[in-house]
Design an enzyme around this catalytic site. Structure first.
Site, short mmCIF file in Angstrom:
data_model
loop_
_atom_site.label_atom_id
_atom_site.label_comp_id
_atom_site.label_asym_id
_atom_site.label_seq_id
_atom_site.Cartn_x
_atom_site.Cartn_y
_atom_site.Cartn_z
N HIS A 1 4.79 -7.43 0.07
CA HIS A 1 4.41 -8.72 -0.51
C HIS A 1 5.08 -8.93 -1.87
O HIS A 1 5.71 -8.03 -2.41
CB HIS A 1 2.90 -8.79 -0.63
CG HIS A 1 2.19 -8.78 0.68
ND1 HIS A 1 1.54 -9.89 1.20
CD2 HIS A 1 2.02 -7.80 1.61
CE1 HIS A 1 1.03 -9.59 2.38
NE2 HIS A 1 1.30 -8.32 2.65
N SER B 1 8.84 2.70 4.78
CA SER B 1 9.55 3.72 4.07
C SER B 1 9.25 3.59 2.58
O SER B 1 8.23 4.07 2.15
CB SER B 1 11.03 3.66 4.36
OG SER B 1 11.76 4.46 3.51
N ASP C 1 0.86 -1.18 0.00
CA ASP C 1 0.00 0.00 0.00
C ASP C 1 0.89 1.23 0.00
O ASP C 1 1.96 1.24 0.63
CB ASP C 1 -0.86 0.04 1.26
CG ASP C 1 -1.99 -0.97 1.25
OD1 ASP C 1 -2.02 -1.83 0.35
OD2 ASP C 1 -2.84 -0.91 2.16
#
Length: 304
Positions: free
Chosen positions: A147, A253, A90
């Site tokens: 992921h 980050s 995300d």
């Protein structure tokens, strides 16, 4: 003027000390104080706790437990088409596009080289000349597990010590070679789409970077480059599927993906500042051989 002051502070502040202090504090289990800090953070950054597997902030023993919170099952469906790669995290796209020979765009009027990013490893760098890159920035409000964009077999992991500049649009536009200067963990995978690199970039107050196969990679910060090689199969092999968790940040980050030339194309409509969600389509196969193999695999699939 304010931006100049912020950039000057980035150079002057004791970033390693601040990061160590933040990491220490984020690991403390302080009961109600921990809950108050989490509640304040969630309110300031508008964190959507309804997506979390545990929406009750009192259930987190430490701030780090909250920061790497898992999401509810199924909340981030992974694009099922086998010819597509998905976003690893995300966040929002910082930059993306073609690698110009060995140069990667950081921000307007700023770029850096593959070799600098990959710690001088010219063998790995050559795999990605004239390829594609995607840089994804994870804001404080985002889900901070990373992921796999596609199936992959880990070949190398490289820890690169470095600076701990904050990573955001302001520093990207004003700190030369930002991503090639900051601490990072480089992961090289063999995939159906050719070689792929996924890099987890550290920043100020990023307490640690972890992978699912090695655990905490940093800290400790020993100031030397470390490299681990992995077998293709058998004991010690790391084989991950599309959508599997591969790592996480505790406070931070940025994720950078590199793809080889003429293997994939980015999905239409993607641009700098596009919002990303883990599991949504990022790119798709371009190589005809890849498409043919995937089609053959689909034809022979006997899954009911």
């Amino acid at each position: 003027m304010l931006d100049r002051i912020k950039i000057a502070l980035q150079h002057l502040l004791p970033k390693v000390w601040l990061t160590q202090l933040a990491g220490w504090g984020a690991d403390r289990q302080a009961g109600m104080l921990t809950k108050l800090v989490i509640d304040l953070f969630a309110r300031i950054y508008k964190v959507n706790m309804q997506e979390a597997q545990q929406p009750d902030t009192a259930s987190y023993r430490s701030f780090n437990d909250f920061f790497v919170r898992p999401l509810k099952p199924g909340i981030r469906p992974v694009d099922p088409l086998p010819n597509r790669l998905v976003f690893p995290a995300d966040g929002a796209i910082s930059q993306l596009g073609a690698i110009d020979d060995d140069r990667i765009l950081q921000a307007k009027q700023h770029d850096y080289t593959l070799e600098a990013l990959l710690a001088g490893n010219y063998i790995i760098s050559d795999l990605f000349r004239d390829g594609l890159f995607v840089t994804t920035y994870l804001s404080p409000r985002d889900y901070h597990r990373v992921h796999m964009p596609c199936d992959g077999i880990l070949r190398d992991m490289i820890y690169v010590p470095g600076d701990l500049f904050s990573v955001n649009p302001l520093t990207a536009a004003n700190v030369p070679n930002l991503f090639a200067r900051n601490e990072r963990v480089i992961c090289l995978f063999d995939t159906p789409f050719g070689p792929m690199v996924q890099i987890l970039v550290g920043a100020t107050i990023v307490g640690s970077i972890e992978t699912v196969w090695a655990g905490v990679v940093t800290p400790p910060r020993e100031g030397i480059i470390k490299r681990w090689a992995y077998p293709m199969e058998g004991e010690g092999a790391v084989i991950l599927e599309k959508g599997d968790e591969m790592g996480r940040f505790k406070l931070g980050s940025t994720v950078i993906n590199l793809f080889a030339k003429d293997r994939v194309q980015l999905m239409p409509g993607l641009a700098s500042q596009s919002v990303t969600r883990m599991g949504e389509a990022m790119a798709e196969a371009l190589d005809e051989d890849i498409l043919a193999r995937m089609s053959a695999n689909d034809d022979t699939d006997t899954t009911p």
